[in-house]
Design a protein around this motif. Structure first.
Motif, PDB file in Angstrom:
ATOM      1  N   TRP A 213       0.824  -1.209   0.000  1.00 37.97           N
ATOM      2  CA  TRP A 213       0.000   0.000   0.000  1.00 37.97           C
ATOM      3  C   TRP A 213       0.861   1.264   0.000  1.00 37.97           C
ATOM      4  O   TRP A 213       0.508   2.263  -0.636  1.00 37.97           O
ATOM      5  CB  TRP A 213      -0.935   0.000   1.205  1.00 37.97           C
ATOM      6  CG  TRP A 213      -2.089  -0.928   1.044  1.00 37.97           C
ATOM      7  CD1 TRP A 213      -2.177  -2.221   1.458  1.00 37.97           C
ATOM      8  CD2 TRP A 213      -3.340  -0.646   0.396  1.00 37.97           C
ATOM      9  NE1 TRP A 213      -3.403  -2.754   1.117  1.00 37.97           N
ATOM     10  CE2 TRP A 213      -4.134  -1.814   0.471  1.00 37.97           C
ATOM     11  CE3 TRP A 213      -3.856   0.483  -0.235  1.00 37.97           C
ATOM     12  CZ2 TRP A 213      -5.408  -1.888  -0.074  1.00 37.97           C
ATOM     13  CZ3 TRP A 213      -5.133   0.406  -0.771  1.00 37.97           C
ATOM     14  CH2 TRP A 213      -5.899  -0.763  -0.691  1.00 37.97           C
ATOM     15  N   TYR A 214       1.993   1.222   0.691  1.00 39.20           N
ATOM     16  CA  TYR A 214       2.872   2.387   0.708  1.00 39.20           C
ATOM     17  C   TYR A 214       3.448   2.642  -0.685  1.00 39.20           C
ATOM     18  O   TYR A 214       3.500   3.789  -1.145  1.00 39.20           O
ATOM     19  CB  TYR A 214       4.000   2.185   1.719  1.00 39.20           C
ATOM     20  CG  TYR A 214       4.949   3.358   1.797  1.00 39.20           C
ATOM     21  CD1 TYR A 214       4.633   4.491   2.543  1.00 39.20           C
ATOM     22  CD2 TYR A 214       6.160   3.355   1.105  1.00 39.20           C
ATOM     23  CE1 TYR A 214       5.490   5.580   2.606  1.00 39.20           C
ATOM     24  CE2 TYR A 214       7.032   4.433   1.163  1.00 39.20           C
ATOM     25  CZ  TYR A 214       6.688   5.544   1.911  1.00 39.20           C
ATOM     26  OH  TYR A 214       7.534   6.627   1.962  1.00 39.20           O
ATOM     27  N   THR A 216       2.154   1.815  -3.556  1.00 40.12           N
ATOM     28  CA  THR A 216       1.072   2.347  -4.394  1.00 40.12           C
ATOM     29  C   THR A 216       0.835   3.821  -4.120  1.00 40.12           C
ATOM     30  O   THR A 216       0.691   4.632  -5.050  1.00 40.12           O
ATOM     31  CB  THR A 216      -0.224   1.556  -4.135  1.00 40.12           C
ATOM     32  OG1 THR A 216      -0.003   0.179  -4.458  1.00 40.12           O
ATOM     33  CG2 THR A 216      -1.368   2.094  -4.984  1.00 40.12           C
ATOM     34  N   ALA A 217       0.797   4.192  -2.835  1.00 41.39           N
ATOM     35  CA  ALA A 217       0.565   5.599  -2.466  1.00 41.39           C
ATOM     36  C   ALA A 217       1.674   6.499  -3.007  1.00 41.39           C
ATOM     37  O   ALA A 217       1.404   7.587  -3.540  1.00 41.39           O
ATOM     38  CB  ALA A 217       0.469   5.724  -0.947  1.00 41.39           C
ATOM     39  N   ILE A 221       1.246   9.549  -5.656  1.00 33.65           N
ATOM     40  CA  ILE A 221       1.638  10.899  -5.227  1.00 33.65           C
ATOM     41  C   ILE A 221       2.696  11.477  -6.171  1.00 33.65           C
ATOM     42  O   ILE A 221       2.633  12.657  -6.557  1.00 33.65           O
ATOM     43  CB  ILE A 221       2.163  10.867  -3.774  1.00 33.65           C
ATOM     44  CG1 ILE A 221       1.006  10.591  -2.810  1.00 33.65           C
ATOM     45  CG2 ILE A 221       2.839  12.188  -3.413  1.00 33.65           C
ATOM     46  CD1 ILE A 221       1.450  10.331  -1.377  1.00 33.65           C
TER      47      ILE A 221
END
Length: 434
Positions: A213-214, A216-217, A221
């Motif tokens: 998830w990190y 992907t974020a 961004i």
């Protein structure tokens, strides 16, 4: 009947953090190839699972998301742009979900609790052996991919530490890629791979999810607020050919492959019903689709056709936010390698014992020597191949093809055989009375 222990006692959300759980999902069926008789089947309700519907969704998402995430931007580039990549994923998702539902249906019909056992029971001995061999090769190839990923991320981190990102490859001998991969593998991966059980890796799955998830974020961004030094290549808007679209399929199959672990998850539910399971896998695949699509689209649009097979390699070495993502990926892979190795080792062990016609041995000393030998051979072969196959895209193309077998081929064969068996059962009932 002597058989490898298969633990399907899943609890709620928290149980998905157990690394041993993932490993047990792939375990080999019993060494004794005789099918279970009705008397051996567990009484109804005795082995009732404890996993709720939400818990099952989380476990399936956890099994689906992983290191394959890093290759999705390159898959969009290979497919010919965002439109082609999205269309391909949406089209394949129908078959991916269908395969998961078919496996649940066949598991219920055959009263088996793992992927291999279902294939053995429904399709017969030959197909069952092929399935186990495919799982062994798949886990072996994935271990190679994990070591390549470690090398890729370490190269970038070392470049930052050397404060000479552009010429880090010409640094001292201890910064050489082959040395750093070997050192990391011998210090961390090998000791974690030798034990008989790996349930002590308590937070491995949780770490993998957080890292995914990190990453992907960060990719999303960085697309919204790009760095000035990042200039995209050509943004493809249509595929060069239909073959180019199909070339992206192995990466997508590798990313969405959770079918091998889906059968135990289905049987761990409080209400293991095919209809409920259909809702579970649909919700889980939609979540996974959102993560993969977000990563694929934003990563591709950030770098265009110039994107690397491992998208994190396309970002500057000195970017600290991306460096944290690289550290997450390394930690995740370090704990995931022993899990995949354990799965492959158990399958190889089952195949060997079945070939020898031996039951599971109670001789602890012989089992330990065989386990250590299997681990060393597995570890050294994957390490050597990872050192001399630096391009992860080549490995993904091979193991992605095997993932397609788990998604399409084996579930399709199971459905055909199950329906043929139903037809054979119906025929005698329809014969006219003499």
């Amino acid at each position: 009947m002597a058989q490898v222990s298969i633990n399907s006692d899943y609890s709620e959300w928290g149980s998905s953090t157990d690394a041993g759980e993932r490993a047990r999902l792939l375990q080999s069926p019993c060494v004794d190839t005789a099918p279970k008789s009705e008397g051996e089947a567990s009484p109804e309700g005795l082995d009732r699972g404890t996993t709720s519907t939400l818990g099952a969704i989380f476990i399936v998402v956890n099994a689906c998301l992983g290191a394959g995430l890093l290759n999705f931007p390159a898959a969009f580039s290979t497919a010919g742009g965002v439109a082609a990549g999205v269309t391909l994923q949406m089209g394949m998702l129908v078959f991916i979900i269908s395969g998961l539902v078919i496996l649940a249906y066949c598991s219920q019909a055959s009263n088996e609790r793992t992927y291999q056992e279902v294939v053995w029971a429904v399709c017969g001995k030959l197909t069952g052996v092929l399935c186990e061999v495919a799982i062994a090769i798949y886990t072996f190839g994935t271990c190679i991919a994990f070591l390549i990923i470690i090398g890729d991320q370490q190269d970038k981190i070392i470049a930052v530490m050397a404060k000479d990102p552009e010429e880090a490859s010409g640094g001292p001998w201890y910064t050489d890629r082959k040395f750093t991969i070997s050192l990391t593998a011998f210090l961390f991966i090998l000791p974690l791979s030798i034990p008989k059980e790996i349930g002590f890796q308590k937070y491995a799955s949780f770490l993998s999810v957080v890292g995914t998830w990190y990453v992907t974020a960060i990719i999303i961004i960085k697309y919204i607020w790009p760095d000035k030094e990042m200039t995209p290549g050509d943004i493809l808007t249509r595929p060069a050919s239909w073959m180019a679209v199909f070339n992206a399929m192995p990466t997508i199959c590798f990313g969405f492959q959770c079918h091998v672990s889906s059968v135990p998850v289905f049987n761990s539910m409080r209400q293991p019903e095919v209809k409920t399971w259909g809702g579970v896998v649909t919700a889980a695949m939609v979540i996974a689709l959102a993560v993969y699509m977000g990563t694929g689209i934003c990563g591709f649009l950030t770098f265009g056709a110039a994107v690397d097979p491992d998208v994190l390699l396309s970002y500057p070495s000195e970017d600290m936010a991306v460096a944290v993502a690289r550290a997450f990926i390394i930690l995740s892979v370090l704990t995931s390698y022993p899990i995949l190795h354990f799965c492959g080792r158990v399958v190889v062990e089952g195949l060997w014992l079945r070939y020898q016609g031996m039951p599971v041995e109670e001789d602890v000393g012989r089992e330990q020597r065989r386990r250590v030998l299997q681990t060393l051979v597995w570890f050294l072969l994957t390490l050597l191949l990872a050192l001399f196959i630096p391009d992860i895209g080549k490995v993904i193309s091979v193991i992605g093809g095997l993932a397609a077998c788990f998604i399409f081929v084996f579930p399709g064969l199971c459905l055909i055989q199950a329906k043929l068996s139903e037809m054979e059962e119906v025929k005698p009932a329809r014969r006219p009375m003499l």
